[in-house]
Design a protein around this motif. Structure first.
Motif, mmCIF file in Angstrom:
data_model
loop_
_atom_site.group_PDB
_atom_site.id
_atom_site.type_symbol
_atom_site.label_atom_id
_atom_site.label_comp_id
_atom_site.label_asym_id
_atom_site.label_seq_id
_atom_site.Cartn_x
_atom_site.Cartn_y
_atom_site.Cartn_z
ATOM 1 N N GLY A 199 0.810 -1.212 0.000
ATOM 2 C CA GLY A 199 0.000 0.000 0.000
ATOM 3 C C GLY A 199 0.841 1.258 0.000
ATOM 4 N N TYR A 200 1.882 1.278 0.817
ATOM 5 C CA TYR A 200 2.774 2.441 0.830
ATOM 6 C C TYR A 200 3.619 2.501 -0.432
ATOM 7 C CZ TYR A 200 2.038 4.499 5.442
ATOM 8 O OH TYR A 200 1.508 5.174 6.517
ATOM 9 N N ARG A 201 4.031 1.368 -0.922
ATOM 10 C CA ARG A 201 4.856 1.336 -2.132
ATOM 11 C C ARG A 201 4.138 2.012 -3.298
ATOM 12 N NH1 ARG A 201 6.455 -3.648 -1.605
ATOM 13 N NH2 ARG A 201 4.842 -4.592 -2.908
ATOM 14 N N ALA A 202 2.812 1.911 -3.326
ATOM 15 C CA ALA A 202 2.030 2.446 -4.445
ATOM 16 C C ALA A 202 1.488 3.854 -4.206
ATOM 17 C CB ALA A 202 0.864 1.504 -4.748
ATOM 18 N N VAL A 203 1.652 4.407 -3.007
ATOM 19 C CA VAL A 203 1.074 5.717 -2.737
ATOM 20 C C VAL A 203 1.808 6.779 -3.547
ATOM 21 C CG1 VAL A 203 2.520 6.395 -0.752
ATOM 22 C CG2 VAL A 203 0.180 7.214 -0.915
ATOM 23 N N THR A 204 1.060 7.734 -4.098
ATOM 24 C CA THR A 204 1.653 8.736 -4.979
ATOM 25 C C THR A 204 1.914 10.050 -4.258
ATOM 26 O OG1 THR A 204 -0.471 9.635 -5.708
ATOM 27 C CG2 THR A 204 0.415 7.746 -6.943
ATOM 28 N N LEU A 205 2.755 10.850 -4.890
ATOM 29 C CA LEU A 205 3.081 12.179 -4.376
ATOM 30 C C LEU A 205 1.812 13.023 -4.246
ATOM 31 C CD1 LEU A 205 5.539 13.840 -3.566
ATOM 32 C CD2 LEU A 205 5.857 14.423 -5.980
ATOM 33 N N GLU A 206 0.963 12.982 -5.250
ATOM 34 C CA GLU A 206 -0.268 13.775 -5.202
ATOM 35 C C GLU A 206 -1.155 13.380 -4.025
ATOM 36 O OE1 GLU A 206 -4.119 14.967 -7.998
ATOM 37 O OE2 GLU A 206 -2.394 13.919 -8.872
ATOM 38 N N ARG A 207 -1.264 12.091 -3.764
ATOM 39 C CA ARG A 207 -2.134 11.651 -2.673
ATOM 40 C C ARG A 207 -1.544 12.026 -1.311
ATOM 41 N NH1 ARG A 207 -6.405 9.159 -4.440
ATOM 42 N NH2 ARG A 207 -7.002 8.133 -2.499
ATOM 43 N N LEU A 208 -0.235 12.044 -1.196
ATOM 44 C CA LEU A 208 0.386 12.514 0.041
ATOM 45 C C LEU A 208 0.068 13.986 0.284
ATOM 46 C CD1 LEU A 208 3.903 10.820 -0.209
ATOM 47 C CD2 LEU A 208 2.066 10.218 1.397
ATOM 48 N N LEU A 209 0.108 14.794 -0.776
ATOM 49 C CA LEU A 209 -0.083 16.232 -0.639
ATOM 50 C C LEU A 209 -1.549 16.624 -0.462
ATOM 51 C CD1 LEU A 209 2.488 17.498 -3.298
ATOM 52 C CD2 LEU A 209 2.742 17.533 -0.810
ATOM 53 N N THR A 210 -2.472 15.712 -0.753
ATOM 54 C CA THR A 210 -3.900 15.984 -0.525
ATOM 55 C C THR A 210 -4.429 15.209 0.680
ATOM 56 O OG1 THR A 210 -4.472 14.288 -2.154
ATOM 57 C CG2 THR A 210 -4.403 16.570 -2.924
ATOM 58 N N HIS A 211 -3.527 14.618 1.467
ATOM 59 C CA HIS A 211 -3.889 13.886 2.687
ATOM 60 C C HIS A 211 -4.734 12.647 2.391
ATOM 61 C CE1 HIS A 211 -2.260 17.140 5.150
ATOM 62 N NE2 HIS A 211 -2.980 17.998 4.448
ATOM 63 N N PHE A 212 -4.465 12.013 1.261
ATOM 64 C CA PHE A 212 -5.140 10.770 0.900
ATOM 65 C C PHE A 212 -4.153 9.614 0.791
ATOM 66 C CE2 PHE A 212 -8.914 13.178 0.054
ATOM 67 C CZ PHE A 212 -9.958 12.253 0.042
ATOM 68 N N GLY A 213 -3.010 9.718 1.446
ATOM 69 C CA GLY A 213 -1.973 8.708 1.314
ATOM 70 C C GLY A 213 -2.061 7.565 2.311
ATOM 71 N N GLY A 214 -3.062 7.588 3.197
ATOM 72 C CA GLY A 214 -3.163 6.544 4.207
ATOM 73 C C GLY A 214 -2.143 6.681 5.315
ATOM 74 N N VAL A 215 -1.475 7.838 5.388
ATOM 75 C CA VAL A 215 -0.462 8.083 6.414
ATOM 76 C C VAL A 215 -1.175 8.493 7.706
ATOM 77 C CG1 VAL A 215 1.645 9.354 6.980
ATOM 78 C CG2 VAL A 215 1.065 8.874 4.582
ATOM 79 N N PRO A 216 -0.767 7.969 8.854
ATOM 80 C CA PRO A 216 -1.487 8.269 10.100
ATOM 81 C C PRO A 216 -1.444 9.746 10.475
ATOM 82 C CG PRO A 216 0.574 7.129 10.567
ATOM 83 C CD PRO A 216 0.380 7.063 9.087
ATOM 84 N N ALA A 217 -2.485 10.173 11.174
ATOM 85 C CA ALA A 217 -2.531 11.552 11.654
ATOM 86 C C ALA A 217 -1.423 11.811 12.669
ATOM 87 C CB ALA A 217 -3.897 11.843 12.260
ATOM 88 N N ASP A 218 -1.128 10.808 13.482
ATOM 89 C CA ASP A 218 -0.069 10.914 14.484
ATOM 90 C C ASP A 218 0.992 9.854 14.223
ATOM 91 O OD1 ASP A 218 -1.349 12.983 16.069
ATOM 92 O OD2 ASP A 218 -2.765 11.428 16.695
ATOM 93 N N VAL A 219 2.234 10.262 14.270
ATOM 94 C CA VAL A 219 3.334 9.313 14.119
ATOM 95 C C VAL A 219 3.305 8.337 15.292
ATOM 96 C CG1 VAL A 219 5.851 9.056 13.992
ATOM 97 C CG2 VAL A 219 4.729 11.016 12.891
ATOM 98 N N PRO A 220 3.433 7.036 15.044
ATOM 99 C CA PRO A 220 3.427 6.066 16.151
ATOM 100 C C PRO A 220 4.430 6.450 17.241
ATOM 101 C CG PRO A 220 3.358 4.929 14.049
ATOM 102 C CD PRO A 220 3.556 6.386 13.732
ATOM 103 N N PRO A 221 4.083 6.250 18.512
ATOM 104 C CA PRO A 221 4.894 6.746 19.632
ATOM 105 C C PRO A 221 6.373 6.362 19.575
ATOM 106 C CG PRO A 221 2.786 5.964 20.435
ATOM 107 C CD PRO A 221 2.836 5.614 18.977
ATOM 108 N N GLU A 222 6.679 5.107 19.260
ATOM 109 C CA GLU A 222 8.090 4.698 19.244
ATOM 110 C C GLU A 222 8.862 5.428 18.153
ATOM 111 O OE1 GLU A 222 8.733 0.524 19.100
ATOM 112 O OE2 GLU A 222 7.592 0.097 20.924
ATOM 113 N N LEU A 223 8.241 5.563 16.984
ATOM 114 C CA LEU A 223 8.893 6.276 15.883
ATOM 115 C C LEU A 223 9.014 7.760 16.204
ATOM 116 C CD1 LEU A 223 10.103 6.226 13.065
ATOM 117 C CD2 LEU A 223 7.774 6.306 12.130
ATOM 118 N N TRP A 224 7.987 8.315 16.829
ATOM 119 C CA TRP A 224 8.030 9.727 17.224
ATOM 120 C C TRP A 224 9.163 9.978 18.219
ATOM 121 C CZ3 TRP A 224 6.798 14.023 15.218
ATOM 122 C CH2 TRP A 224 6.533 15.176 15.965
#
Length: 359
Positions: free
Chosen positions: A112-137
């Motif tokens: 799913g991430y491999r296929a996400v596009t630049l445009e979808r990231l910039l329009t908030h449609f990339g499936g990226v979480p609203a909050d970075v997971p705690p350990e990664l943050w």
């Protein structure tokens, strides 16, 4: 004779800008803000400007119109503009995928991430979480390596997981991934790319990254019902790993240069970008209001469409309103995040719109 002429020209220019101190001080005092700054845009220039209050509570230094203000998520429109410049130059594509940008890491990415596009990231449609997971943050807060390396840490930490649903979800990390894609393609840090492709062409020489240092305002956090000054340093902003989502600071006049670019672009004028590219940046997906770094709404006072966005790193707050049909814009910033900051900034913006926006 030449020096005298230049001096008169500078004085005339300064005199042409009305002083907003009166209306700003009324709002600042009412809400107990440390400081408040604003600018009004009409006819392709700043027509009114002002800054009131103190650079930090407990200190006597007053703010000035030349001070720098942290813009938070208003950085997103700058990142989108940078990407658009690179797309027009054939260096990036709107449909470029995260897997294409990081081919060596692509096999380890979730499909799913491999296929996400630049445009979808910039329009908030990339499936990226609203909050970075705690350990990664927490890892990002350790700030190990260069800012580019920290953004790679974010890419590697997020992309191995399953993305969220194919739906709108406002995400700072999504913009950080978009910035990382630009870095990977150009082999330069996002900060450098922004300077080359956006800040320098616009003459934004008083713009920088993270909380401003030196003789400029401090941010203030809202704690236990009061504003607490936060000195410049690592804790004065979010980690550089998500800088493309919200790390720019600027003077009011520099910020106005960027706002005017998009005000003109929304009117179909070509500057730095083609009119059709501005249209893409300023268009929200069907059923949504978020374009690429802008929220697109209709307002009667704007004569129709208005572009807006707000930003805060929890220690500052800023908001912009642009009305293309009226050739008008308002910028407001305060060195307080949380508490009364948003309400006060909106109140100041409303007062300036009421007084200055053409009927």
């Amino acid at each position: 004779m030449l020096l005298a002429t230049l001096t008169l020209a500078v004085s005339a220019c300064a005199a042409a800008e009305a002083d907003l101190s009166g209306v700003l001080e009324t709002v600042r005092a009412k809400h107990g803000l440390p400081a408040l700054g604003a600018a009004v845009l009409k006819g392709g220039k700043v027509v009114a400007i002002g800054a009131v209050g103190k650079r930090r509570l407990g200190d006597s230094e007053a703010v000035t119109v030349d001070d720098r203000w942290h813009l938070g998520s208003l950085t997103k429109a700058m990142t989108a503009t940078l990407v658009a410049r690179l797309v027009e130059r054939g260096r990036l594509r709107w449909d470029m995928t995260l897997g294409e940008a990081f081919p060596a890491f692509a096999p380890k990415m979730h499909a799913g991430y491999r296929a996400v596009t630049l445009e979808r990231l910039l329009t908030h449609f990339g499936g990226v979480p609203a909050d970075v997971p705690p350990e990664l943050w927490s890892e990002l807060w350790r700030m190990q390596g260069t800012p580019t390396e920290q953004r790679l840490t974010l890419v590697r930490g997020l992309a191995v997981e399953k993305p969220g649903p194919d739906a709108f979800l406002y995400s700072n990390a999504g913009y950080a991934l978009a910035g990382a894609m630009a870095e990977a393609r150009e082999e330069k840090p996002w900060e450098t790319l922004l300077k080359i492709h956006v800040l320098a062409p616009l003459g934004m020489t008083s713009t920088g990254f993270r909380a401003p240092e030196g003789h400029h305002p401090w941010g203030h956090a809202w704690r236990d019902g009061k504003a607490v000054p936060v000195p410049p340093g690592p804790q004065a902003d979010n980690p550089p790993g998500i800088a493309p989502a919200g790390a720019v600071h600027a003077t009011l006049r520099d910020w106005a240069k960027f706002a005017l670019l998009h005000l003109e672009g929304a009117q179909g004028k070509a500057r730095l970008l083609r009119p059709q590219t501005f249209s893409k940046l300023h268009m929200a997906p069907l059923g949504q209001v978020h374009g690429m770094g802008w929220i697109i709404v209709n307002r009667p006072w704007a004569g129709g469409r208005a572009l807006t966005h707000a930003g805060s790193n929890t220690m500052w707050y800023a908001v912009v309103w642009l009305a293309p049909e009226k050739d008008f814009g308002v910028l407001v910033a305060t060195n307080l995040g949380g508490g009364p900051a948003e309400k006060a900034a909106d109140e100041a913006a409303a007062a300036l719109i009421e007084k200055w926006c053409p009927r």
